[in-house]
Structures are given as C-alpha cells and as structure tokens.
Design a protein around this motif. Structure first.
Motif, mmCIF file in Angstrom:
data_model
loop_
_atom_site.group_PDB
_atom_site.id
_atom_site.type_symbol
_atom_site.label_atom_id
_atom_site.label_comp_id
_atom_site.label_asym_id
_atom_site.label_seq_id
_atom_site.Cartn_x
_atom_site.Cartn_y
_atom_site.Cartn_z
ATOM 1 N N ALA A 198 -19.994 16.793 -19.363
ATOM 2 C CA ALA A 198 -19.831 16.255 -20.720
ATOM 3 C C ALA A 198 -19.536 17.383 -21.704
ATOM 4 O O ALA A 198 -18.707 17.237 -22.604
ATOM 5 C CB ALA A 198 -21.078 15.489 -21.141
ATOM 6 N N LEU A 202 -16.404 17.080 -24.297
ATOM 7 C CA LEU A 202 -16.737 16.628 -25.646
ATOM 8 C C LEU A 202 -16.903 17.769 -26.644
ATOM 9 O O LEU A 202 -17.409 18.837 -26.304
ATOM 10 C CB LEU A 202 -18.031 15.810 -25.611
ATOM 11 N N SER A 203 -16.517 17.493 -27.888
ATOM 12 C CA SER A 203 -16.780 18.437 -28.988
ATOM 13 C C SER A 203 -18.272 18.408 -29.291
ATOM 14 O O SER A 203 -19.010 17.552 -28.778
ATOM 15 C CB SER A 203 -16.003 18.013 -30.239
ATOM 16 N N GLU A 228 -19.227 15.041 -30.734
ATOM 17 C CA GLU A 228 -19.193 14.003 -29.703
ATOM 18 C C GLU A 228 -20.386 14.121 -28.757
ATOM 19 O O GLU A 228 -20.928 13.109 -28.305
ATOM 20 C CB GLU A 228 -17.896 14.082 -28.903
ATOM 21 N N LEU A 229 -20.799 15.353 -28.473
ATOM 22 C CA LEU A 229 -21.971 15.553 -27.605
ATOM 23 C C LEU A 229 -23.220 14.917 -28.209
ATOM 24 O O LEU A 229 -24.020 14.309 -27.490
ATOM 25 C CB LEU A 229 -22.212 17.047 -27.368
ATOM 26 N N TRP A 278 -22.873 11.229 -27.668
ATOM 27 C CA TRP A 278 -23.018 10.915 -26.246
ATOM 28 C C TRP A 278 -24.489 10.954 -25.827
ATOM 29 O O TRP A 278 -24.952 10.048 -25.123
ATOM 30 C CB TRP A 278 -22.196 11.904 -25.414
ATOM 31 N N LEU A 327 -18.037 8.600 -22.767
ATOM 32 C CA LEU A 327 -17.384 9.786 -22.215
ATOM 33 C C LEU A 327 -16.016 9.424 -21.622
ATOM 34 O O LEU A 327 -15.034 10.142 -21.821
ATOM 35 C CB LEU A 327 -18.281 10.440 -21.168
ATOM 36 N N ARG A 339 -13.431 8.890 -24.399
ATOM 37 C CA ARG A 339 -13.020 10.169 -25.005
ATOM 38 C C ARG A 339 -12.109 10.936 -24.069
ATOM 39 O O ARG A 339 -11.110 11.515 -24.484
ATOM 40 C CB ARG A 339 -14.248 11.020 -25.370
ATOM 41 N N TRP A 392 -9.893 20.332 -24.382
ATOM 42 C CA TRP A 392 -10.788 19.181 -24.520
ATOM 43 C C TRP A 392 -11.624 19.262 -25.798
ATOM 44 O O TRP A 392 -11.740 18.309 -26.540
ATOM 45 C CB TRP A 392 -11.731 19.099 -23.327
ATOM 46 N N ARG A 393 -12.244 20.396 -26.023
ATOM 47 C CA ARG A 393 -13.229 20.511 -27.104
ATOM 48 C C ARG A 393 -12.600 20.693 -28.492
ATOM 49 O O ARG A 393 -13.267 20.494 -29.494
ATOM 50 C CB ARG A 393 -14.207 21.639 -26.804
ATOM 51 N N GLU A 408 -11.156 15.984 -30.988
ATOM 52 C CA GLU A 408 -12.341 15.131 -31.136
ATOM 53 C C GLU A 408 -11.907 13.721 -31.526
ATOM 54 O O GLU A 408 -11.025 13.549 -32.361
ATOM 55 C CB GLU A 408 -13.228 15.728 -32.228
#
Length: 130
Positions: free
Chosen positions: A27, A31-32, A35-36, A39, A54, A57, A78-79, A82
C-alpha cells in the motif's frame, strides 16, 4: 483538445493477494501519504473496503499514466499521483513534485472516473490540453 485517454481494469483479488503477501509495504508503494491515511481508516473499519480503495487507486493511476503516455516512468510515479475527491464527491487527480511540474508545463487538465464491483475495479481518464 484531447491529449490522451487511458483506461484500466484491476482484479481486486490480485490486489488482496499482494496485500496478503507484502502487507502495508505494498500500500505504501502505491498510495500517497493522504491516501494512506484514508486506506488505514477504511481498512480498520472494514478490511474489504480498504482492499477496494487500494484497487481503485491502483486502477486510476494506471489509467492516468496511460492517458499521459508515460506509463510508470518518471516523472510519473505511484506516490506523486493522488486520487482525491471534490466536495461533490467527484474524483479528481492531485499531482505532486516533478509530475505536477511536468503536467502544468504542458497546460494539461485531467478527468478521472473510478468504480468497483465485487472482483474488479475500473478507471477511465481523459487528459486535455488547455
């Protein structure tokens, strides 16, 4: 004018298997920071909801990377991409760092749609030139 279009469908079972195998490290890769936080909150209340979060995203970022034509190579990562939402609930992309700079230098605008249903998450992204 349309700069690019991207779509992605993601098997939620594959995301669940990656989470089972790699835990939170998976994750964290996708995820940014914002977002973490979401999540973790969703996963704590209902683990399946966290898996679907997840997966959506992951799918949205894949669709966006296709729409801008970079795939997963710099400045796309990815990060740095967002998936947020407007007060209306409409999903929106929030870009950071070098990806934001690259995107703004080209005067681009992105539109994204995400959905999930049982075993699949799907996303569609249209990127336009201003």
């Amino acid at each position: 004018m349309i700069y690019g279009i991207g779509t992605d469908i993601c098997d939620v079972r594959r995301i669940r298997a990656s989470l089972d195998r790699h835990g939170e490290r998976f994750a964290h890769k996708i995820l940014s920071d914002a977002e973490l936080v979401q999540w973790r909150a969703r996963s704590a209340r209902w683990p399946e909801r966290g898996v679907r979060f997840l997966a959506t995203r992951f799918s949205a970022k894949e669709a966006f990377s296709k729409a801008i034509g970079l795939g997963m190579r710099m400045p796309m990562s990815w990060r740095l991409c967002e998936v947020g939402k407007l007060p209306s609930g409409k999903p929106t992309l929030v870009l950071h760092g070098g990806l934001k700079d690259w995107f703004e230098a080209r005067s681009l605008t992105a539109h994204v749609s995400v959905t999930d249903e049982t075993d699949y998450a799907a996303s569609f992204c249209v990127v336009e030139t201003n």
